[in-house]
Design an enzyme around this catalytic site. Sequence first.
Site, PDB file in Angstrom:
ATOM      1  N   GLY A   1      -0.047   2.974  10.038  1.00  0.00           N
ATOM      2  CA  GLY A   1      -1.056   3.905  10.532  1.00  0.00           C
ATOM      3  C   GLY A   1      -1.087   5.203   9.748  1.00  0.00           C
ATOM      4  N   CYS A   2      -2.276   5.775   9.624  1.00  0.00           N
ATOM      5  CA  CYS A   2      -2.459   7.018   8.865  1.00  0.00           C
ATOM      6  C   CYS A   2      -2.908   8.187   9.737  1.00  0.00           C
ATOM      7  CB  CYS A   2      -3.472   6.789   7.743  1.00  0.00           C
ATOM      8  SG  CYS A   2      -2.920   5.574   6.538  1.00  0.00           S
ATOM      9  N   GLY A   3      -2.936   7.983  11.041  1.00  0.00           N
ATOM     10  CA  GLY A   3      -3.292   9.078  11.933  1.00  0.00           C
ATOM     11  C   GLY A   3      -4.692   9.612  11.696  1.00  0.00           C
ATOM     12  N   SER A   4      -4.957  10.751  12.301  1.00  0.00           N
ATOM     13  CA  SER A   4      -6.283  11.351  12.155  1.00  0.00           C
ATOM     14  C   SER A   4      -6.552  11.772  10.721  1.00  0.00           C
ATOM     15  CB  SER A   4      -6.415  12.566  13.079  1.00  0.00           C
ATOM     16  OG  SER A   4      -5.477  13.568  12.727  1.00  0.00           O
ATOM     17  N   TYR A   5      -5.474  12.025   9.936  1.00  0.00           N
ATOM     18  CA  TYR A   5      -5.674  12.373   8.521  1.00  0.00           C
ATOM     19  C   TYR A   5      -6.491  11.292   7.813  1.00  0.00           C
ATOM     20  CZ  TYR A   5      -1.529  15.331   9.348  1.00  0.00           C
ATOM     21  OH  TYR A   5      -0.623  16.229   9.834  1.00  0.00           O
ATOM     22  N   GLY A   6      -6.164  10.037   8.129  1.00  0.00           N
ATOM     23  CA  GLY A   6      -6.832   8.919   7.467  1.00  0.00           C
ATOM     24  C   GLY A   6      -7.875   8.239   8.323  1.00  0.00           C
TER      25      GLY A   6
ATOM     26  N   CYS B   1       0.810  -1.220   0.000  1.00  0.00           N
ATOM     27  CA  CYS B   1       0.000   0.000   0.000  1.00  0.00           C
ATOM     28  C   CYS B   1       0.841   1.268   0.000  1.00  0.00           C
ATOM     29  CB  CYS B   1      -0.954   0.010   1.191  1.00  0.00           C
ATOM     30  SG  CYS B   1      -0.123  -0.190   2.793  1.00  0.00           S
TER      31      CYS B   1
END
Length: 870
Positions: free
Chosen positions: A431-436, A252
């Site tokens: 992980g994509c944090g709060s952005y994702g 990914c």
Amino acid sequence: MSTQQTMTVDEHINQLVAKAQVALKEYLKPEYTQEKIDYIVKKASVAALDQHCALAAAAVEETGRGIFEDKATKNIFACEHVTHEMRHAKTVGIINVDPLYGITEIAEPVGVVCGVTPVTNPTSTAIFKSLISIKTRNPIVFSFHPSALKCSIMAAKIVRDAAISAGAPENCIQWIEFGGIEASNKLMNHPGVATILATGGNAMVKAAYSSGKPALGVGAGNVPTYIEKTCNIKQAANDVVMSKSFDNGMICASEQAAIIDKEIYDQVVEEMKTLGAYFINEEEKAKLEKFMFGVNAYSADVNNARLNPKCPGMSPQWFAEQVGIKVPEDCNIICAVCKEVGPNEPLTREKLSPVLAILKAENTQDGIDKAEAMVEFNGRGHSAAIHSNDKAVVEKYALTMKACRILHNTPSSQGGIGSIYNYIWPSFTLGCGSYGGNSVSANVTYHNLLNIKRLADRRNNLQWFRVPPKIFFEPHSIRYLAELKELSKIFIVSDRMMYKLGYVDRVMDVLKRRSNEVEIEIFIDVEPDPSIQTVQKGLAVMNTFGPDNIIAIGGGSAMDAAKIMWLLYEHPEADFFAMKQKFIDLRKRAFKFPTMGKKARLICIPTTSGTGSEVTPFAVISDHETGKKYPLADYSLTPSVAIVDPMFTMSLPKRAIADTGLDVLVHATEAYVSVMANEYTDGLAREAVKLVFENLLKSYNGDLEAREKMHNAATIAGMAFASAFLGMDHSMAHKVGAAFHLPHGRCVAVLLPHVIRYNGQKPRKLAMWPKYNFYKADQRYMELAQMVGLKCNTPAEGVEAFAKACEELMKATETITGFKQANIDEAAWMSKVPEMALLAFEDQCSPANPRVPMVKDMEKILKAAYYPIA
């Protein structure tokens, strides 16, 4: 008979979780030491490593996707890099002890883990999640992707069997055998599952986050790589082709578009071609995008584009065959030139295949903008890459991208999973944090599967004892001004009374005796209760003059005003609004005062025996616009030099002697009972109280030796409360003085007996300060009473005796004992009481009081203090 035939989905999930709970209890037994867990991990990882090729072959055979050699590499990565990263990590029991700060960290498993794996990296993800679960003593129950079920079970079984042989609990690793999506959802929502470790598509990750329990899920990626003109072209082209072709683009974190600066565009394209990249023409592009997304670029239905589920992980040759185009036999990626990023160009979406969008950047900003658009186009939070040797460009790119991994001069597939090209934690769950929409922004690893308990031992706050570096005392000690080094431009701060009395002239006379010539500027407009407006006026003169030394001569008003002028002279950016804010711990306050003394020294010469400002870090400043009085406190405000010359007090009027002397008594008393009182301040506070009771009345009646003693007492008390701070008496007195314009010493004196009796009662609201481990104010009042010769056998008797002794001293010095005697109208006073009480609670002196000064209690005290003592 199979499990599927003998039980329902519910029964199957319940059984799996129940067995996992048993395994969890086993893991928590004492025999599962760190050494044993590490041994199990080692054996399990080696067993999986031994079968890495067989697992890769099984994955390719079952899914029909990816490249055998690359899947083998991913399996090695899961066994080798992941295990290496956590080899020496402590995950069992006590993992860290910090004796200095008294913190002991204890690691425990989070509980039963639900592990969800994708079709893209089935065996490597199963190995990875199994190993980090063993390392953290968490039983894991897998929900494998149905299209990769057999190979995933094969991987999990290898790890499980090796782990059990090495001593792991029997059901440390399990998996769902049937039930599909229904079973997966039931597992995620099962009350016996503690957390979900989810890797896969958006729908699955959203389901994990919707389960109502902690989930470690990841988001979709749409990774740009910006190839900027200062890059190493050969390296950049190599990295992009290698990364995009790895396992047919199924990681990914792989690049979905390459954005190339126009200056190097042709060179990069040619270099990529030599490495196996095939650039399709417009006609071929139309066929490919239609097949992959069901729409063509710039058509009316571009917003309906959906990735064909058959595409991820398929080879370039397969794509060519499907759409009817020809690509070279050795082609490893297909490149399609696009005009823009967004729905109009479907190939700028995430593709998870060896198909790469190519865009030209007209300049650096255009390149960054296009990369940002890629991330914002369904890829927020995941990853972004840049190839550049311009540090400023790289930093700007990193600051702009809403991506949690910014990969510099790195192939993004390998860079994103970590450990190979950088020191990001190795992981297959990014992980994509709060952005994702994720709960984590880092690469998920063993850290995320631990509950860390912290045993915090009691520790006293660091305390301090700070006074000016130089304190001169004795009669005529002002002569030291002629001897101090480095005085050439002197700014004198005082008031008109000091000027009329000739005190300013005395200072100037000594300065003129220096061996070097000095320039002197004077400011004598300081008023009682100095205001910030006066400070600004004096500061303007000071800035024009540019002194290297500031001399404050006078009472507390002159010294307090000089402190703030000094601060703003050295640091004009300092914010008065921030400076006046209350704090509990001086070292941890929200606003940090700047370092002082780079431009000038502050020399304080007190002419009254009361405030102690010459040795304290405090300054009380009024604001005429709000009508409020603000006590400011910070050790930056501690004067550089104090000259305590009693000759300035010899002609003081009796009223000033009484007011300032009683202020000394309150300073010393409040410092002694303060929650911050300590061994360094106690002796000073006691000595000051003793000096006041022995000398104030004599000084009031004209005894010159007693005046010298009182002058010393004022500074001694100042040194005590500079470190121990004050209490609610001063909090209320500041507000009374501001509201009714009464002398400060008189205000604190009237309130003192009331405060002693209030603080001397066992409180129901206890004060908070680590060193103040139990209430002791009543005992301390008794100690002061006994020290000055009062008879008392119990704390209660001591409190009352000391309060009465203070009242008697007030009467003996003809000081008012109630504010009514100051000719204040009763109605006016009572109407102000609620406001004064509230403002007193906000005052900086309140936190150090030995019992929490409740607003309602201060209202009662203020009301009682209006009436004189009989």
